[in-house]
Design an enzyme around this catalytic site. Structure first.
Site, PDB file in Angstrom:
ATOM      1  N   PRO A  84      -0.875   4.357  -0.094  1.00  0.00           N
ATOM      2  CA  PRO A  84      -0.724   2.989   0.419  1.00  0.00           C
ATOM      3  C   PRO A  84      -1.219   2.865   1.860  1.00  0.00           C
ATOM      4  CG  PRO A  84       1.404   4.106   0.435  1.00  0.00           C
ATOM      5  CD  PRO A  84       0.414   5.075  -0.152  1.00  0.00           C
ATOM      6  N   CYS A  85      -1.496   1.651   2.262  1.00  0.00           N
ATOM      7  CA  CYS A  85      -1.878   1.336   3.626  1.00  0.00           C
ATOM      8  C   CYS A  85      -0.752   1.759   4.580  1.00  0.00           C
ATOM      9  CB  CYS A  85      -2.093  -0.169   3.717  1.00  0.00           C
ATOM     10  SG  CYS A  85      -2.588  -0.745   5.315  1.00  0.00           S
ATOM     11  N   PRO A  86      -0.980   2.372   5.712  1.00  0.00           N
ATOM     12  CA  PRO A  86      -2.273   2.669   6.329  1.00  0.00           C
ATOM     13  C   PRO A  86      -2.762   4.103   6.088  1.00  0.00           C
ATOM     14  CG  PRO A  86      -0.536   3.007   7.931  1.00  0.00           C
ATOM     15  CD  PRO A  86       0.139   2.687   6.633  1.00  0.00           C
TER      16      PRO A  86
END
Lengths: 388, 79
Positions: B16-18
């Site tokens: 997932p981001c980041p």
């Protein structure tokens, strides 16, 4: 013969897993927790120590008092793990044989990986560091305070944001806010790792006059010049610099060859099994999972690890998986807080900061010792059941 | 397909981001000038985060390729 279960680490995850295993397996298991200090430290409290709102005594308890009576505690540094022979080597030369191993060894702070960091900056990620910062803040009479992050991943991602909010309030109470400038140096293009949370937080930062410098990944500190430089090529001056030190896995993990290049354990995101080792599990800060390193994560992982080991001991099918659940409070100052609740599939949708969540955080801090290590906070049933 | 020789590949799919951006930042930190790094990301946020960071940090975005279910970023460390 009872199953021999060794738990390395007496933090949130290790303590809770040991107690749950003891409860679940009773006389069918002999459980040993190995911890280098024998003291259980409530790390979320460091923030309060740094800002003069708590003293160190509140934050540590004898690990023995938190473990069930039939769990053995060995106060010694574990030096090595031999996964094939099922052995843990101890500092004073002894060894422990295990059938199942839980690695809850946490993270360590590596100050020397950033030039100038030790000499030029303060931190609140250790009790000693928080106490030094508290003294430095008492002497502070105004100036430029920069708060940044010297390496990712790091424990408790909300902590630097909470710190700037609480610092702003602290300086106001001391009557030196108008002589002070607070800037958060964020490694990302927003204040916080999670975008939804940043959207809630940033307007509050603006309203309080807290500056935000984005894409500032700390590369070095020059204590003589009073400057901190970023990988992106920026340099900024400071009068007081507070940096989250870089983290990596424990030396024991490096020495045992179980970790990756940063010392994190390759951990299955659902079963929490380490690599191909069917009888070794990891939790908390020690894993390489792409979720927050926090006590909350360990708190929600420990029941999964305990359940999975119990199933192996009993020869039954595994009953639970970890779904990535994490729950964190985030103080925004002014007696308000918000909450981040998320899992692998669902990003958080934090509520607007309010007094209820602030009260909930304080209540949790106070009740921690009587609830979390013993598993007295009821677990919501994991979403996925039955999958192997 | 890129004709640039990839020195290091980071498979950040599923992260997932980041995560993908931070993996790239780590690789840039460890790499040397001239290194070409490939990042595979299935996170939508990477499409804005990675180019924005490269602009700020002064490195070159050689190529962005939409693959099946993920995006491939090819990056060159230039300073």
């Amino acid at each position: 013969m009872p199953a021999r279960i060794t738990v390395l680490g007496g933090g949130v995850g290790g303590t809770l897993a040991a107690n749950l295993l003891s409860k679940e397996l009773g006389r069918d298991a002999k459980i040993t927790v190995v911890d280098p200090t024998g003291m259980h430290v409530y790390q979320p409290g460091f923030l309060y120590v740094a800002l003069g709102q708590a003293n160190g005594r509140w934050l540590a308890r004898d690990e023995r008092t938190l473990l069930r009576g039939d769990v053995e505690l060995v106060v010694e540094q574990a030096m090595s793990v031999d996964p094939d022979a099922g052995l843990v080597g101890l500092e004073r030369g002894g060894t422990l044989e295990w059938d199942y191993l839980v690695l809850a060894t946490g993270a360590r702070l590596v100050y020397d990986s950033v030039p100038g960091l030790s000499e030029g900056s303060h931190e609140f990620y250790s009790l000693a560091g928080a106490q030094r910062l508290r003294e430095e803040l008492r002497r502070f009479r105004g100036g430029r305070i920069r708060v940044g992050i010297a390496g990712i991943p790091y424990k408790c991602p909300p902590a630097p944001v909470e710190f700037v909010f609480m610092l702003e309030e602290y300086l106001r109470h001391r009557g030196i806010r108008d002589r002070s400038e607070i800037t958060l140096l964020s490694p990302l293009n927003r204040a916080f790792t999670i975008e939804n949370a940043s959207k809630v937080i940033q307007p509050f930062m603006e309203a309080r006059g807290i500056g935000l410098t984005t894409f500032f990944n700390v590369e070095s500190v020059d204590p003589a010049a009073g400057t901190v430089s970023s990988l992106e090529g920026e340099k900024t001056e400071y009068d007081l610099l507070v940096l989250v030190p870089p983290h990596r896995g424990q030396q024991l993990i490096d020495d045992s060859g179980l970790g990756d290049a940063s010392g994190w354990l390759p951990t299955d995101r659902r079963s929490l099994q380490v690599g191909e080792h069917e009888r070794i599990f990891a939790m908390g800060d020690a894993t390489d999972l792409p979720i927050s390193k926090s006590g909350s994560t360990a708190h929600f992982e420990a029941p999964v690890v305990a359940s999975r080991i119990s199933s192996l001991v009993r020869g039954t099918a595994p009953r639970t998986n970890y779904g990535g659940r994490v729950m964190c409070f985030l103080e925004t100052g002014g007696g308000k807080a918000t909450a981040l609740r998320f899992d692998y599939e669902h990003p958080p949708t934090p509520p607007q900061p309010n007094r209820v969540w602030h009260a909930a955080k304080w209540m949790f801090n106070r009740l921690y010792w009587q609830t979390v290590p013993q598993g007295r906070i009821p677990e919501r049933a994991p979403k996925e059941r039955g999958a192997a | 397909m890129t004709t640039t020789e990839i020195g290091r590949s980071i498979d950040a799919r599923g992260m997932p981001c980041p995560g993908p951006l931070m993996s790239l930042i780590g690789a840039i930190r460890e790499g040397k000038v001239g290194d070409v790094i490939e990042v595979l990301s299935s996170d939508e946020g990477s499409r804005t985060d990675i180019p924005a960071w490269l602009t700020k940090a002064g490195h070159e975005l050689v190529e962005v390729v939409d693959e099946d279910g993920f995006t491939r970023f090819v990056v060159k460390k230039v300073r």
